[in-house]
Every structure is written in C-alpha cells, then in structure tokens.
Scaffold this active site. Structure first.
Site, PDB file in Angstrom:
ATOM      1  CD  GLN A  24       1.465  11.795   0.944  1.00 26.99           C
ATOM      2  OE1 GLN A  24       0.469  11.928   1.646  1.00 26.99           O
ATOM      3  NE2 GLN A  24       1.800  10.630   0.423  1.00 26.99           N
TER       4      GLN A  24
ATOM      5  CG  HIS B 123      -2.577   6.557  -5.809  1.00 31.35           C
ATOM      6  ND1 HIS B 123      -2.031   5.829  -4.783  1.00 31.35           N
ATOM      7  CD2 HIS B 123      -1.530   7.097  -6.470  1.00 31.35           C
ATOM      8  CE1 HIS B 123      -0.715   5.918  -4.829  1.00 31.35           C
ATOM      9  NE2 HIS B 123      -0.389   6.682  -5.858  1.00 31.35           N
TER      10      HIS B 123
ATOM     11  CB  CYS C 248      11.286   1.608   0.974  1.00 37.13           C
ATOM     12  SG  CYS C 248      12.543   0.664   0.157  1.00 37.13           S
TER      13      CYS C 248
ATOM     14  CB  THR D 237      -4.436   6.010 -26.306  1.00 36.71           C
ATOM     15  OG1 THR D 237      -4.044   5.778 -27.654  1.00 36.71           O
ATOM     16  CG2 THR D 237      -5.918   6.320 -26.237  1.00 36.71           C
TER      17      THR D 237
HETATM   18  C1  LIG Z   1       2.965   8.614  -3.537  1.00 35.33           C
HETATM   19  C2  LIG Z   1       3.986   9.649  -3.755  1.00 35.33           C
HETATM   20  C3  LIG Z   1       4.708   9.738  -4.972  1.00 35.33           C
HETATM   21  C4  LIG Z   1       4.554   8.711  -6.059  1.00 35.33           C
HETATM   22  O1  LIG Z   1       3.307   8.761  -6.671  1.00 35.33           O
HETATM   23  P1  LIG Z   1       2.822   7.513  -7.553  1.00 35.33           P
HETATM   24  O2  LIG Z   1       1.527   7.965  -8.117  1.00 35.33           O
HETATM   25  O3  LIG Z   1       2.684   6.370  -6.633  1.00 35.33           O
HETATM   26  O4  LIG Z   1       3.844   7.298  -8.612  1.00 35.33           O
HETATM   27  C5  LIG Z   1       5.600  10.776  -5.123  1.00 35.33           C
HETATM   28  N1  LIG Z   1       5.781  11.692  -4.157  1.00 35.33           N
HETATM   29  C6  LIG Z   1       5.120  11.647  -2.996  1.00 35.33           C
HETATM   30  C7  LIG Z   1       5.348  12.706  -1.975  1.00 35.33           C
HETATM   31  C8  LIG Z   1       4.201  10.631  -2.755  1.00 35.33           C
HETATM   32  O5  LIG Z   1       3.558  10.586  -1.591  1.00 35.33           O
END
Ligand SMILES: *Cc1c(COP(=O)(O)O)cnc(C)c1O
Length: 403
Positions: free
Chosen positions: A186, A208, A331, A244
């Site tokens: 985050q 993302h 969740c 890959t």
């Molecule tokens: C979104 C998130 C993850 C997981 O990341 P992904 O790319 O969805 O596997 C892990 N830790 C935190 C704090 C996140 O916000």
C-alpha cells in the site's frame, strides 16, 4: 451544469486496485506487440527484451534506493510476501532460529504464511497495535529473542491506512541482527521509501496498487540474503523465480512506479486535502468514528465505523448511487467475519461490522468527495431508519458504543 447525469462511477476503492495509468499502458504496448522476444533467448529479439527487463529493474531499484540486482519480479504482492517470509524462515531454521515477530494487522498474504510456518514448528509473535493501529519500535525490540529470525511489519495498512514507524523498527532489527521485511504494497508509489535509510532487508510491492497492471509485483532483497524459490524451473531471476518473465506487465509496473514516485509529494498533498475533507464530512454523522491514525495515515485512506449499520448494506446502496467503496467486514472469500484489523484496534464485533473504507487516487475530484459525503450521510440515515438495533439504541434499550 447542475444535476447533469453522471457518467460512469465514483471510484473510491483504490486500496483494492487502481486504474492503469496512460503512461504505464503506453510502456506495456510495444511488449505485447513487436517486442515479443524471450529475454532468456540469445538472439537479438530476445536481447531486446532482456535490455528492457534490465531497464525496468533499474527504474524500480531507483525508486526504492537499492541496486537493480536486489529486485526480483513476482506475480504480485502476495507472492512477494510469501517468498520473503518463507526465505527468512528457511535461513532462520538453518541456524536453529524459529521465532518470527509480526503484527496483528498484517495482510492475509503475511498472516496465512505465518500460520503455515506455525504448523511447521515456528513460534509466531503477533504484536498488538494501539487504538490508532500503530506498533512501536520499542515493542518490536522487547519481543526480539535470541531465536528470532524475522520481523515482518506492514508498512501501511490496507484497511485503515496507518503508516508504521518503519525506520525506527529497521534500526532495532539491524542492531539486533534480525531480518526485517515490510509489506509495502500500500505504501509503494504513495509514500517515500528508501530501503537503505530505513534499514529494510526485504520489501514487497504490487504494481496494481500504484496504477500499474495486475498480476505483477516485486520483492526487494538486500544483497547477501538468500532467497528460496517458490517456483522451480528455469534460471530466470537469478534462479530464484522460474518462468518466462511477464515483460509487458513488468514494463508497465516500472513506468507506473517511476511516474508515481516522481509526483509523490504533489499527489499526496492533493489527496490529503480531499481525505481530510471527506473525514470531516463523515464525522458529522452522529455515532461515527474514524478508524486509524488521523495523521500517520496514507494520503488516500478514509475508514469509518457507523454504529447500527451493516457494512454490506451500506456498500450495496452506495453502489446503487454509483459509488465504489469497500467494507472491512467481508473479505473476498465472502466470509462475514469482522475485519481482524478493526478488532485489533479495539472495535467491538458489532461496530466492526459497520465499517466503510473509501480510498482515493490523484484523479479523485472535490466534486466526487462532496457527492460521496452527501450519499453516505443519506444512506446511513436511511439504513438506521429501518434498523431494529438503531431503534433500541435511541430508545435507550442498548448503549451506544460510539458516543
Ligand atoms: C493488495 C495487497 C497485497 C496483495 O497483493 P496482490 O498483488 O493482490 O497479490 C498484499 N499486501 C497488502 C498490504 C495489499 O494491500
């Protein structure tokens, strides 16, 4: 124009995922088109991809303050967390050190990995947090034992946005020669990170969450720390992550992180202003409380509990009004358990169920914030008007938890 029909929606769920930026998209396109070589191939088509990969690694290393060879690409934040923790556990076990310290408010990618290790004979200490959601370096120091092999602390919490004193925790760990991992999924691209200054040994990030594509992430590991591979096969990523490489996604991630880090202060300033306005607007709702620290908090995170409200109902009604939000109360598995993070900051079960997380991006506008405040106020009022619990509360048959 007033009351013009809104097209699209107000997206306030940027902690769940973000929109791919134009810059990231543009950086990806050539690698899904004419530059399709395999970076492990010796011919020129492959070497073009290999050069791109190196460029991406350098960009990401530049944003974190590390060397490019300290970056390993992964499929995302979860994989990076798993690999970091399992690697540190393996290193610890070889020295007979099987104690790991973490916090009660980690992401499930960390918590579930720790639970797995506990079943394998590791001792896990999960530190409690304050009402603000903070751990202190002193608490970490006190928990460290001679057999501690790892401290893993989430940089910024994904639900309540609390930013931990990472540099102080890093100092404690370095002084006691214990590996320090932080889940910075985050934080990356949103707050300044310097793994050298902050004495971080391992750090996870995911594209993302900062306007890069989904399904790609990175793990920083300080030189000299041996990673354990989770996926066996070819010698990609110096033999630590076979398969890959997802070149288009990696290019998108590097471009997105560079863009985010270049605008970090400007974006933070804008989001903090809107965040504080949103929090102020929502705190006018009676019997509502902000979760997490008011100041040590991600620029784009707002999280509230409203007494007498079901989080799910609130989300669905807000969605009807075109607002994409999230609740701490469910969740992705669809479980109705209240959030472990809200319970950890001391919210009772019935309150934790009525939570709302709104997470901004640099594209969020003032108008969207004002519309959201209005919509949340109306929706909370409506839900309370049909809630038997609320009736008991205002008739004095039940006591308010949130004053
Ligand atoms: C979104 C998130 C993850 C997981 O990341 P992904 O790319 O969805 O596997 C892990 N830790 C935190 C704090 C996140 O916000």
């Amino acid at each position: 124009m007033e009351n013009a029909p809104r097209t699209g929606f107000i997206y306030l769920d940027n902690a769940a995922t973000t929109k791919v930026s134009k810059t990231a998209l543009a950086a990806m396109m050539p690698y899904m088109d004419e530059i399709y070589g395999n970076p492990s191939s010796l011919h020129s088509a492959g070497q073009r991809a290999a050069e791109a990969l190196l460029e991406a690694r350098k960009k990401i290393a530049g944003c974190l303050g590390c060397k490019e060879k300290e970056i390993t690409f992964t499929s995302g934040g979860s994989e990076a967390d798993n690999q970091a923790i399992l690697s540190a556990a393996r290193i610890g076990a070889q020295k007979g050190k099987k104690h790991i310290i973490s916090t009660a408010i980690e992401h499930h990618a960390v918590l579930h990995t720790l639970q797995k290790l506990e079943k394998e004979g590791f001792r896990i200490t999960l530190l409690d947090v304050s009402e603000d959601g903070l751990v202190t370096a002193e608490e970490v120091a006190e928990a460290i034992c001679p057999d501690t092999c790892l401290v893993s602390v989430i940089y910024a919490n994904n639900e309540i946005g609390t930013i931990q004193p990472i540099e102080k925790i890093g100092e404690v760990c370095r002084a006691k020669q214990v590996l320090f991992h932080t889940d910075a999924v985050q934080a990356a691209g949103h707050v300044r990170i310097d793994v050298e200054a902050q004495k971080i040994d391992m750090l996870s990030l995911a594209a993302h969450k900062f306007h890069g594509p989904k399904g790609v992430g990175a793990l920083y590991v300080r030189s000299g720390i041996l990673l354990t591979s989770l996926i066996e096969g070819g010698a990609q990523e110096r033999g630590k992550r076979a398969g890959t490489e997802n070149i288009p996604a990696i290019m998108g991630m590097a471009a997105a992180l560079e863009e985010a880090c270049g605008a970090i202060d400007k974006n933070a300033e804008k989001q903090i202003r809107l965040r504080d306005r949103l929090a102020e607007g929502l705190s006018q709702i009676p019997h509502a409380v902000l979760n997490g620290s008011r100041t040590n908090r991600l620029p784009g995170n707002v999280n509230f509990c409203f007494e007498g409200i079901e989080g799910e109902s609130l989300l669905l009604l807000l969605d009807d009004k075109g607002i994409c939000a999230s609740s701490g109360s469910a969740c992705t598995s669809g479980s109705l358990d209240p959030s472990h993070v809200l319970l950890a900051i001391g919210r009772p079960h019935e309150i934790a169920h009525g939570s709302l997380r709104l997470t901004l991006s640099e594209e969020t506008t003032e108008e969207e914030i004002e519309d959201t405040i209005k919509a949340v106020k109306e929706t909370v009022e409506y839900l309370r008007s049909i809630s038997p619990i609320w009736r008991d509360l205002i008739n004095g048959k039940k006591e308010f938890v949130i004053k």
